[in-house]
Design a protein around this motif. Structure first.
Motif, PDB file in Angstrom:
ATOM      1  N   PHE A 176     -13.125  -1.246  19.607  1.00 53.94           N
ATOM      2  CA  PHE A 176     -12.862  -0.013  18.869  1.00 53.94           C
ATOM      3  C   PHE A 176     -13.404   1.193  19.634  1.00 53.94           C
ATOM      4  O   PHE A 176     -12.736   2.225  19.730  1.00 53.94           O
ATOM      5  CB  PHE A 176     -13.493  -0.094  17.484  1.00 53.94           C
ATOM      6  N   GLU A 177     -14.615   1.072  20.188  1.00 48.06           N
ATOM      7  CA  GLU A 177     -15.197   2.200  20.905  1.00 48.06           C
ATOM      8  C   GLU A 177     -14.411   2.501  22.180  1.00 48.06           C
ATOM      9  O   GLU A 177     -14.215   3.672  22.530  1.00 48.06           O
ATOM     10  CB  GLU A 177     -16.657   1.893  21.231  1.00 48.06           C
ATOM     11  N   ASP A 178     -13.962   1.458  22.886  1.00 48.92           N
ATOM     12  CA  ASP A 178     -13.164   1.687  24.094  1.00 48.92           C
ATOM     13  C   ASP A 178     -11.838   2.357  23.752  1.00 48.92           C
ATOM     14  O   ASP A 178     -11.407   3.293  24.431  1.00 48.92           O
ATOM     15  CB  ASP A 178     -12.926   0.355  24.804  1.00 48.92           C
ATOM     16  N   CYS A 179     -11.197   1.896  22.688  1.00 51.53           N
ATOM     17  CA  CYS A 179      -9.929   2.497  22.264  1.00 51.53           C
ATOM     18  C   CYS A 179     -10.142   3.945  21.835  1.00 51.53           C
ATOM     19  O   CYS A 179      -9.345   4.822  22.182  1.00 51.53           O
ATOM     20  CB  CYS A 179      -9.330   1.681  21.125  1.00 51.53           C
ATOM     21  N   ALA A 180     -11.210   4.211  21.086  1.00 48.96           N
ATOM     22  CA  ALA A 180     -11.496   5.578  20.646  1.00 48.96           C
ATOM     23  C   ALA A 180     -11.741   6.499  21.835  1.00 48.96           C
ATOM     24  O   ALA A 180     -11.279   7.650  21.848  1.00 48.96           O
ATOM     25  CB  ALA A 180     -12.704   5.586  19.714  1.00 48.96           C
ATOM     26  N   GLU A 181     -12.454   6.019  22.836  1.00 50.73           N
ATOM     27  CA  GLU A 181     -12.723   6.850  24.012  1.00 50.73           C
ATOM     28  C   GLU A 181     -11.439   7.162  24.765  1.00 50.73           C
ATOM     29  O   GLU A 181     -11.226   8.309  25.185  1.00 50.73           O
ATOM     30  CB  GLU A 181     -13.704   6.133  24.931  1.00 50.73           C
ATOM     31  N   ARG A 182     -10.544   6.191  24.908  1.00 50.32           N
ATOM     32  CA  ARG A 182      -9.296   6.433  25.622  1.00 50.32           C
ATOM     33  C   ARG A 182      -8.389   7.391  24.854  1.00 50.32           C
ATOM     34  O   ARG A 182      -7.759   8.273  25.441  1.00 50.32           O
ATOM     35  CB  ARG A 182      -8.585   5.098  25.882  1.00 50.32           C
TER      36      ARG A 182
ATOM     37  N   GLN B 183      -9.834  10.930  25.184  1.00 48.41           N
ATOM     38  CA  GLN B 183      -9.529  11.494  26.495  1.00 48.41           C
ATOM     39  C   GLN B 183      -8.055  11.872  26.611  1.00 48.41           C
ATOM     40  O   GLN B 183      -7.716  12.891  27.210  1.00 48.41           O
ATOM     41  CB  GLN B 183      -9.908  10.491  27.584  1.00 48.41           C
ATOM     42  N   PHE B 184      -7.188  11.057  26.024  1.00 50.09           N
ATOM     43  CA  PHE B 184      -5.752  11.337  26.098  1.00 50.09           C
ATOM     44  C   PHE B 184      -5.406  12.627  25.354  1.00 50.09           C
ATOM     45  O   PHE B 184      -4.662  13.476  25.863  1.00 50.09           O
ATOM     46  CB  PHE B 184      -4.970  10.154  25.525  1.00 50.09           C
ATOM     47  N   LEU B 185      -5.923  12.783  24.145  1.00 53.55           N
ATOM     48  CA  LEU B 185      -5.632  13.989  23.368  1.00 53.55           C
ATOM     49  C   LEU B 185      -6.148  15.238  24.086  1.00 53.55           C
ATOM     50  O   LEU B 185      -5.450  16.259  24.166  1.00 53.55           O
ATOM     51  CB  LEU B 185      -6.253  13.875  21.981  1.00 53.55           C
TER      52      LEU B 185
END
Length: 786
Positions: free
Chosen positions: A153-159, A162-164
């Motif tokens: 979840f934390e890795d997905c949230a960070e990506r 960064q994308f937004l």
């Protein structure tokens, strides 16, 4: 073919449309979602049998005429209901002091046209603060993570974060420019609006600013979300309209009409005058006013046969000049039985007002700004008249143009025709600028700045040696208004970012989309947007300025230094560096190692050099603690480090004791399910109970009264013992004297007995000697008796 309604952001050249699911012309697969809805599900991408198509041709002429009549009447009422608000804004814009006053508006030719800058100062100061807080250089979006979030979840949230931020700062280069323009409108007028949609040309979700005078809200409601009618006034060129008709976005209607100034408002006139831009004669010919109304309508041709006729949300686009409908489209999801309107708009409000629109500095400071400008002009004009006074002159004195200017050291001749010059020229009695007006101007200016919460003006009054706590308290009190306004703007920005997040979740596919952020390659896909992340702005709503953040970081450092065993020192210094805006923190801070378990002497040596210390379960913790405590007594300066290390040994020792007591290896420092945690707690509690039963029970506690009685008894017993000891001592002294006397008597008797025995012995010896002599006389030399 599924038709799409068009959007056109204010002052943008890009043609924008609503992105409908399953479009044949473009690949948009999403609609803007309401801020409380979840991302699209797979079944929403199925064929909807022309649900999003234009339904205008399905309506009878009578129904179309009724829709147009009702909308034009309602929108006209909405526009008329805010005329007072528009006049207030127009006056405030004129008092910004960004334009020159013409001579015909001044009381006399040499009068000043200066404006007071208090209103502009307040606007610019809050603009600088809000722009830095809401739209930082690294991006406005931040995804909240929680303590129980897993690594995925934390890795997905960070990506996703960064994308937004990459999209809003690098790809959509107009987003920050548009948002900054919105901020100034918002601060001055009190309200601003953003429209969130998918750009049909770039296939990219975006958000654009709508000027508040170009968005009409139902005058019967008090908020944007509760309004039954939201109308976006567009100014489109004929070429844009023809292009949209060609692609089927709008109906084929006659565009050969004259445009009225239905888009213009007093605010637009004031802005054009401020910019020095005038309307051209070509505008009514080249541009047409389009009304795009998000409204509730009861259309009989679009009602189900088995359902009661109810009002449903539609998007109606029309030309008000010719009363022609360009499109009517449904504005709810096909599977939604409640017919909830799809939300496209986000309202930003500086301060809540009494109606639809918020309060800005134009309303808060407009009256004071007008008064300050009047006072300033009076003071300057009074100084001009005092330095260059006018007066009366006799008619027979000939001064060309009545503007005789005499420089320093110059003397000019004037024909007076035998009259006294002093009686022929009489200056008017202009006085110096009034001190009362100056004091009034200063007081009103200060009060206006206080109302605008200009905290920087108040910080300057602080002494250099003022404690940090006092300064923070002063900042908190003086900046409460700004913090409240920033908190409201932060909530609106959070809604905008959430809509963009949901739009991207419907736009992306399962295939990863790669992007570069800070020199590193990363990727996102549609699955990353299905976790319902909580989107929030990067801005901290609890603090309003960077000064407060730095002061709080200093207080955190003091706490960490006072109790280092309670703080992660590396994390504390890393947070301070981030607050100070230091780049490449990893190059500045040393990454702490976990420490290698060593013998206690080596660990003491590492403590002297400042290296980290490690603890392992297999170490002899009792011996380590003894060695460390002895070394700590000789080196008290190492107390924070060694005390923390000793505490780790004590924790490991306690863990070993518990494991030995229970007889099993306990799962220590692990995030276990509640049932397992309760099982471990019960196991340890039972072991403690069994251990307590095998040991002698501790004495029962004694109450204080009983302790007092025991103390009294002990004191009495002590006194009695002392008396007995004294008596025994006296008896012993008496007995000792008696024994000494008896000893002396016995000694004398013994001496007498010994002397008597000695005398008797001497007599016997003497007698024996006499007998030996007598025998010798009666013996011969051979020893024979004669």
């Amino acid at each position: 073919m599924h038709k799409r309604d068009l959007f056109d952001s204010d002052d943008q050249d890009v043609t924008n449309v609503i992105a409908f699911p399953n479009g044949d012309d473009f690949d948009e697969t999403s609609l803007p979602l309401d801020d409380v809805d979840v991302p699209f599900e797979e079944e929403q991408e199925e064929d909807t049998d022309g649900f999003w198509d234009d339904i205008t041709d399905e309506l009878s002429e009578a129904s179309q005429d009724k829709v147009v009549t009702d909308l034009i009447r309602g929108i006209s009422e909405d526009k008329a209901s805010r005329e007072g608000w528009e006049q207030q804004i127009q006056s405030a814009i004129q008092n910004l002091g960004l334009s020159w006053e013409t001579v015909d508006k001044l009381p006399f030719a040499q009068a000043t046209g200066a404006f007071d800058t208090t209103l502009m100062q307040a606007c610019l100061q809050f603009y600088a603060l809000a722009q830095a807080e809401l739209f930082p250089a690294e991006g406005p979006a931040k995804i909240k993570t929680f303590k129980r979030s897993d690594a995925f979840f934390e890795d997905c949230a960070e990506r996703v974060e960064q994308f937004l931020n990459w999209q809003l700062t690098s790809v959509d280069s107009d987003y920050y420019v548009d948002s900054r323009r919105m901020l100034f409108y918002l601060i001055l007028l009190g309200s601003a609006f953003k429209k969130v949609y998918t750009d049909p040309l770039t296939q990219r979700p975006t958000a654009r600013f709508i000027r508040p005078q170009h968005l009409l809200i139902d005058n019967e409601t008090s908020s944007l979300t509760a309004s039954d009618r939201i109308t976006h006034i567009l100014n489109l060129s004929r070429q844009d309209l023809q292009l949209r008709q060609q692609y089927g976005f709008y109906r084929e209607v006659d565009l050969d009409i004259e445009s009225d100034d239905l888009l213009d408002s007093p605010i637009d006139d004031a802005i054009r005058n401020l910019d020095g831009v005038a309307s051209t004669s070509e505008r009514p010919t080249d541009y047409l006013t389009v009304w795009e109304s998000h409204c509730l309508l009861t259309i009989e041709e679009d009602q189900s046969d088995d359902a009661q006729s109810i009002a449903k949300p539609y998007i109606v686009t029309l030309l008000p000049e010719s009363r022609q409908i360009l499109s009517i489209r449904r504005n709810w999801r096909p599977e939604d039985a409640t017919f909830t309107r799809i939300n496209y708009f986000v309202q930003y409000t500086l301060l809540p007002g009494l109606g639809n629109y918020g309060l800005g500095y134009a309303q808060l400071l407009g009256g004071n700004s007008t008064a300050l400008t009047s006072l300033l002009r009076q003071l300057i004009d009074k100084g001009i008249l005092s330095n260059f006074p006018g007066g009366l002159i006799a008619g027979n004195i000939d001064i060309a143009n009545n503007d005789k200017m005499i420089g320093p050291g110059e003397f000019h001749s004037i024909p007076v025709y035998g009259k006294d010059l002093r009686s022929s020229i009489i200056p008017l009695p202009y006085g110096e600028p009034s001190m009362v007006l100056k004091d009034l101007y200063d007081t009103l200016s200060r009060k206006t700045l206080e109302l605008a919460s200009c905290i920087d003006h108040q910080i300057a009054d602080q002494r250099a040696n003022t404690p940090v706590g006092t300064t923070l308290a002063h900042l908190d009190v003086s900046g409460r208004l700004q913090m409240a306004m920033l908190r409201g703007l932060r909530e609106s920005l959070s809604q905008e970012l959430t809509l963009l997040y949901q739009l991207w979740g419907g736009t992306l596919t399962e295939d990863p989309m790669f992007f570069s952020r800070e020199g590193e390659m990363s990727y996102v896909s549609a699955q990353d947007f299905q976790l319902n992340h909580v989107i929030s702005p990067t801005a901290d709503s609890g603090l309003s300025t960077q000064t407060q953040r730095i002061a709080r970081a200093q207080e955190l450092l003091k706490l960490a230094q006072s109790a280092p065993q309670l703080f992660n020192q590396h994390a504390v210094y890393e947070r301070i560096c981030r607050t100070l805006g230091i780049e490449n923190i990893d190059e500045v801070l040393i990454t702490p190692d976990s420490g290698t378990p060593l013998d206690p002497v080596s660990e003491n040596m590492r403590a002297l050099s400042g290296a980290s210390l490690g603890v392992a379960p297999w170490q002899n913790h009792v011996a380590h603690i003894q060695v460390h405590e002895a070394f700590l007594a000789q080196n008290p300066q190492l107390s924070p480090v060694l005390m923390a290390h000793i505490a780790e040994h004590q924790a490991q020792l306690y863990a070993l004791q518990m494991q030995m007591m229970t007889g099993v290896e306990l799962p220590l420092n692990q995030d276990l399910p509640p049932a397992v945690q309760n099982q471990v707690a019960l196991m340890v509690a039972n072991s403690l109970t069994e251990t307590a039963d095998t040991q002698p029970q501790a004495p029962q506690p004694i109450d204080p009264q009983q302790l007092i009685e025991i103390d009294i008894q002990e004191r009495a017993e002590a006194s009695r013992r002392k008396l007995e000891e004294a008596e025994i001592k006296a008896m012993m002294e008496k007995l000792k004297a008696q024994m000494k006397f008896q000893t002396e008597v016995i000694k004398e008797e013994n001496k007498a007995a010994i002397a008597h025995e000695k005398n008797q012995t001497d007599l016997i010896i003497a007698q024996l000697k006499q007998d030996d002599v007598a025998v010798e006389h009666h013996m011969n030399p051979d020893g024979e008796v004669l």
